[in-house]
Design an enzyme around this catalytic site. Structure first.
Site, mmCIF file in Angstrom:
data_model
loop_
_atom_site.group_PDB
_atom_site.id
_atom_site.type_symbol
_atom_site.label_atom_id
_atom_site.label_comp_id
_atom_site.label_asym_id
_atom_site.label_seq_id
_atom_site.Cartn_x
_atom_site.Cartn_y
_atom_site.Cartn_z
ATOM 1 N N LYS A 1 0.043 7.124 -5.538
ATOM 2 C CA LYS A 1 0.333 6.642 -4.259
ATOM 3 C C LYS A 1 1.850 5.854 -4.220
ATOM 4 O O LYS A 1 1.879 4.960 -5.005
ATOM 5 C CB LYS A 1 -0.813 5.656 -3.576
ATOM 6 C CG LYS A 1 -0.990 5.426 -2.272
ATOM 7 C CD LYS A 1 -2.132 4.337 -2.057
ATOM 8 C CE LYS A 1 -2.287 4.417 -0.694
ATOM 9 N NZ LYS A 1 -3.320 3.279 -0.280
HETATM 10 O O1 G3P Z 1 -5.104 2.571 2.890
HETATM 11 C C1 G3P Z 1 -4.402 1.399 3.586
HETATM 12 C C2 G3P Z 1 -5.264 0.420 4.312
HETATM 13 O O2 G3P Z 1 -5.750 -0.166 3.367
HETATM 14 C C3 G3P Z 1 -4.528 -0.530 5.112
HETATM 15 O O3 G3P Z 1 -5.615 -1.209 5.863
HETATM 16 O O4 G3P Z 1 -6.644 -2.836 7.212
HETATM 17 O O5 G3P Z 1 -4.650 -3.640 5.395
HETATM 18 O O6 G3P Z 1 -4.298 -2.445 7.654
HETATM 19 P P1 G3P Z 1 -5.331 -2.400 6.461
#
Ligand code: G3P
Length: 218
Positions: free
Chosen positions: A87
């Site tokens: 990633k």
């Molecule tokens: O895969 C990326 C994701 O984990 C981000 O999620 O909820 O931190 O915006 P969030």
């Protein structure tokens, strides 16, 4: 549409896997930190543990921000297990690293994507997955699902093979909206996946079936 779980929590990964609907896992440095995993060796062990639970792609994110560092880290991560997907952030060095790994046949997930232009560069560099962040766009009053739909349309029109992986999914309705937008994958918190099951008519229907069964079997 494939389901990945977006966590580094082993109990949640096991629970989702046992439901029988899990296709893969995504992690990021914040999710690893949330599980209190410190140091490179502990991270490696943790990725291997995840790979032993789920038979599918497991995204492991590099920490380096320069091309050489990303290549070094990404190669180490990819060598850990055949299911590891490297990633990489959607920066100039990240896109360069996507291209490097693509030429070597190593799968990548280009992350932190917030625009169709970034998604175009990721696809041109040969990313396996592109991760538009739906929830974070919604947080600033932009249209996260709209971006997913725009990327899907652009990839289909130009026949890019990159999979659209809707990330930063915050709730069950986001999953349905990304499904409608044509996302190839949604990476979701466990609660959002479980939310798909919920319907009051299922609960009341089951209660009625059991009550009727009990009446004649008393
Ligand atoms: O895969 C990326 C994701 O984990 C981000 O999620 O909820 O931190 O915006 P969030």
């Amino acid at each position: 549409m494939k389901f990945f779980i977006d966590t580094a929590n082993l109990a949640q990964i096991r629970e989702a896997n046992e439901m029988g609907v899990l296709d893969g896992v995504t992690t990021n440095p914040s999710l690893m930190a949330k599980e209190n995993i410190r140091g490179e060796e502990a991270c490696r062990r943790h990725y291997l543990e995840i790979c032993s639970i789920v038979d599918g792609p497991v995204s492991a994110e590099v920490i380096a921000t320069d091309f050489e560092g990303m290549v070094r880290e990404g190669e180490e991560l990819a060598a850990l297990h055949p299911n590891i997907v490297v990633k990489l952030p959607c920066t100039a060095d990240g896109i360069r690293a996507v291209k490097y790994f693509s030429k070597k046949g190593i799968r990548t997930n280009c992350t932190l994507v917030f625009s169709v232009g970034q998604a175009l560069l990721a696809a041109k560099a040969g990313a396996t997955y592109v991760s538009p962040f739906v929830g974070r766009l919604d947080d600033i009053s932009e249209d996260g699902v709209g971006l997913v739909a725009h990327i899907v349309q652009m990839y289909r029109y130009y026949e890019f093979p990159t999979f659209v992986l809707a990330a930063s999914i915050r709730h069950t309705q986001h999953i349905i909206q990304c499904l409608d937008a044509g996302a190839d994958v949604a990476t979701c918190p466990l609660a959002a996946i479980k939310g798909l099951l919920k319907h009051p008519l299922t609960d009341s229907g089951l209660a009625q079936f059991l009550a009727d069964h009990a009446k004649v079997n008393a």
